[in-house]
Write an enzyme that holds these catalytic residues in place. Structure first.
Site, PDB file in Angstrom:
ATOM      1  N   HIS A 169      32.463 -12.706  32.135  1.00  0.00           N
ATOM      2  CA  HIS A 169      31.265 -11.891  32.406  1.00  0.00           C
ATOM      3  C   HIS A 169      30.229 -12.911  32.807  1.00  0.00           C
ATOM      4  O   HIS A 169      30.047 -14.135  32.296  1.00  0.00           O
ATOM      5  CB  HIS A 169      30.745 -11.258  31.096  1.00  0.00           C
ATOM      6  CG  HIS A 169      29.515 -10.374  31.499  1.00  0.00           C
ATOM      7  ND1 HIS A 169      29.426  -9.043  31.715  1.00  0.00           N
ATOM      8  CD2 HIS A 169      28.287 -10.830  31.025  1.00  0.00           C
ATOM      9  CE1 HIS A 169      28.157  -8.859  32.009  1.00  0.00           C
ATOM     10  NE2 HIS A 169      27.584  -9.700  31.443  1.00  0.00           N
TER      11      HIS A 169
ATOM     12  N   ASP B 240      25.420   1.820  24.053  1.00  0.00           N
ATOM     13  CA  ASP B 240      24.950   0.655  24.643  1.00  0.00           C
ATOM     14  C   ASP B 240      24.390   1.404  26.141  1.00  0.00           C
ATOM     15  O   ASP B 240      23.171   0.832  26.606  1.00  0.00           O
ATOM     16  CB  ASP B 240      25.955  -0.608  25.025  1.00  0.00           C
ATOM     17  CG  ASP B 240      25.238  -1.302  26.286  1.00  0.00           C
ATOM     18  OD1 ASP B 240      24.349  -1.958  25.886  1.00  0.00           O
ATOM     19  OD2 ASP B 240      25.870  -1.395  27.276  1.00  0.00           O
TER      20      ASP B 240
ATOM     21  N   ARG C 237      15.876   0.348  27.347  1.00  0.00           N
ATOM     22  CA  ARG C 237      15.256  -1.050  27.629  1.00  0.00           C
ATOM     23  C   ARG C 237      14.843  -1.209  29.040  1.00  0.00           C
ATOM     24  O   ARG C 237      13.594  -1.847  29.061  1.00  0.00           O
ATOM     25  CB  ARG C 237      16.504  -1.869  27.436  1.00  0.00           C
ATOM     26  CG  ARG C 237      16.767  -2.130  25.785  1.00  0.00           C
ATOM     27  CD  ARG C 237      18.032  -2.845  25.488  1.00  0.00           C
ATOM     28  NE  ARG C 237      17.922  -4.113  26.390  1.00  0.00           N
ATOM     29  CZ  ARG C 237      19.049  -4.757  26.783  1.00  0.00           C
ATOM     30  NH1 ARG C 237      20.364  -4.168  26.673  1.00  0.00           N
ATOM     31  NH2 ARG C 237      18.813  -5.805  27.365  1.00  0.00           N
TER      32      ARG C 237
ATOM     33  N   SER D  22      24.513  -5.876  24.012  1.00  0.00           N
ATOM     34  CA  SER D  22      24.836  -4.872  24.933  1.00  0.00           C
ATOM     35  C   SER D  22      26.196  -5.389  25.735  1.00  0.00           C
ATOM     36  O   SER D  22      27.001  -4.821  25.849  1.00  0.00           O
ATOM     37  CB  SER D  22      23.596  -4.972  25.911  1.00  0.00           C
ATOM     38  OG  SER D  22      24.100  -4.277  27.268  1.00  0.00           O
TER      39      SER D  22
ATOM     40  N   LYS E  46      30.696  -4.119  24.990  1.00  0.00           N
ATOM     41  CA  LYS E  46      31.285  -3.634  25.834  1.00  0.00           C
ATOM     42  C   LYS E  46      32.509  -4.687  26.194  1.00  0.00           C
ATOM     43  O   LYS E  46      33.609  -3.934  26.212  1.00  0.00           O
ATOM     44  CB  LYS E  46      30.674  -3.554  27.330  1.00  0.00           C
ATOM     45  CG  LYS E  46      29.676  -2.400  27.432  1.00  0.00           C
ATOM     46  CD  LYS E  46      29.034  -2.348  28.647  1.00  0.00           C
ATOM     47  CE  LYS E  46      27.932  -3.331  28.722  1.00  0.00           C
ATOM     48  NZ  LYS E  46      26.774  -3.264  29.597  1.00  0.00           N
TER      49      LYS E  46
END
Length: 433
Positions: free
Chosen positions: A88, A167, A174, A189, A193
């Protein structure tokens, strides 16, 4: 008669407002009650601002992450019979690393379930880039995803709605309440995931610098440490690389042009920084997945990674040989003098590409796949008067003026021997066991 709720949202907001700690049960109830609509957006907005201002402990962040995972389904890849690893990135300008990285790692027999997103603002989305390939589709069923992991070894696709739905709801809130940058909320967050996705190993590419989501390296380091701890607590082998986003990555910013550059890397070429980061992340992913001493550079140079790329594109309906879209108009910016390019700021170039149509201001906006910027020089390069420095691409020429406004003052030519912008090394440090 309605069921009696276990807690009152106002009490929880007051606790966090006054710098108190929420219990595991309170956090679990809060996330569940917000997901099912009992806790109102106004109340969750107050809570996210209290978290933004006062922070959370490691235990609270872990509880928040696990509660968001519990709001939806968890995937399980154990039936594949091979290790799984994922990456990520916190995103940046010209960050196309996922495209060559997934097939490179998958070519070593490790499954790579790369659930990716779309861009918003100046950071590009992996799915937007890939959708510039004719026929390629991002939405896959779980069955299609498993089949592709089994047959091809890797997949880049959209996350299903069933993964951490809390999320999705909280992220949208947000975004409109000025609380996106809260580290406990960013970490929970991303990691909710990734843990729900079911990968066995995870490498985080956490950016810092002018074009990064968190520009300050200390804040990026804090985020990286928090996410590594969350991964380890959940039993996922996790590490992070802190990487430099002061200068755009590679020579392309956009969608179709970033795909072109990724294919160059898969063919054994491409810009040195893209290759360096791809190789470093691949080594990290393979090591965490139990594949030691993999010669990842050889897999780029001998065509193995390219074969996996082509197979994955075909498996998702795309044609790897189809011509990519080209913009109708272009505008070239040339050097006004001889010298050395001493500075090139990432963020203004990201905004420039966004204004050309490469990104979106709202989730529902379309992306112009051919729009973007090609860079012809990077800091340290010698340039001559009249030489192209960068080219803007757009379908509508009216977009050029605002894009040029964005990059004004973002680059500088100095005399030979002038000090060149020192963004530091591309990879600043590694965090993890």
């Amino acid at each position: 008669m309605s069921a009696v709720e276990a807690f009152d949202a106002v009490d929880l907001i007051r606790t966090k407002r006054d710098r108190g700690e929420l219990t595991t049960d309170q956090i679990g109830w809060l996330v569940d009650a917000y997901t099912r609509g009992y806790v109102a957006d106004e109340q969750m907005s107050a809570m996210t601002m209290a978290i933004f201002l006062n922070g959370m402990t490691r235990r609270e962040i872990r509880d928040m992450t696990m509660a968001m995972i519990a709001s939806g389904e968890r995937m399980d890849f154990s039936a594949l019979g091979k290790p799984t690893t994922d990456k990520h990135s916190t995103g940046g300008v010209g960050d196309k690393i996922t495209l060559p990285l997934m097939p490179l790692v998958a070519s070593f027999g490790v499954a790579v379930p790369q659930l990716s997103g779309r861009g918003l603002g100046h950071t590009g989305g992996t799915l937007d880039k890939l959708e510039s390939i004719p026929g390629w589709r991002a939405e896959l069923s779980n069955e299609e995803m498993f089949a592709q992991l089994r047959d091809v070894g890797g997949v880049i696709c959209a996350a299903g709605a069933g993964l951490a739905p809390a999320d999705k709801k909280l992220y949208a809130l947000r975004d409109i309440t000025g609380t996106v940058e809260a580290i406990p909320l960013i970490a929970s967050s991303i990691m909710s995931k990734k843990i729900a996705e079911g990968t066995g190993a995870l490498v985080l590419d956490v950016k810092f610098g002018s074009g990064a989501f968190l520009q300050d390296i200390e804040r990026s380091r804090e985020l990286a440490r928090t996410m590594v701890e969350l991964g380890e607590d959940a039993g996922v082998a996790t590490s992070a690389l802190l990487t430099n986003m002061n200068v755009p990555l590679g020579l392309t910013i956009g969608n179709a042009n970033e795909v072109r550059e990724s294919v160059e890397v898969l063919a054994g070429g491409g810009p040195a920084d893209i290759r360096e980061l791809t190789v470093a992340l691949a080594r990290e992913m393979l090591e965490l997945a139990g594949v030691a001493d993999a010669d990842v550079e050889a897999a780029l140079d001998d065509g193995r990674a390219m074969d996996t790329w082509r197979a994955s594109i075909r498996a998702q309906g795309g044609d790897p040989d189809a011509p990519l879209p080209v913009a109708k108009e272009q505008h070239v910016v040339i050097a006004d003098r001889d010298g050395v390019l001493v500075r090139q700021e990432a963020l203004p170039f990201g905004i420039g590409a966004w204004r050309l149509g490469a990104g979106r201001a709202r989730k529902e906006d379309p992306v112009q796949h051919a729009a973007g910027i090609d860079l012809h020089a990077k800091p340290g390069d010698v340039v001559r008067a009249g030489q192209p420095l960068f080219t803007l691409h757009a379908d509508e020429p009216a977009r050029f003026a605002r894009a040029l406004e964005a990059v004004e003052g973002a680059w500088e030519i100095g005399d030979a021997g002038s000090a060149v912008q020192d963004g530091g090394p591309l990879i600043a440090e590694r965090i993890g066991r």
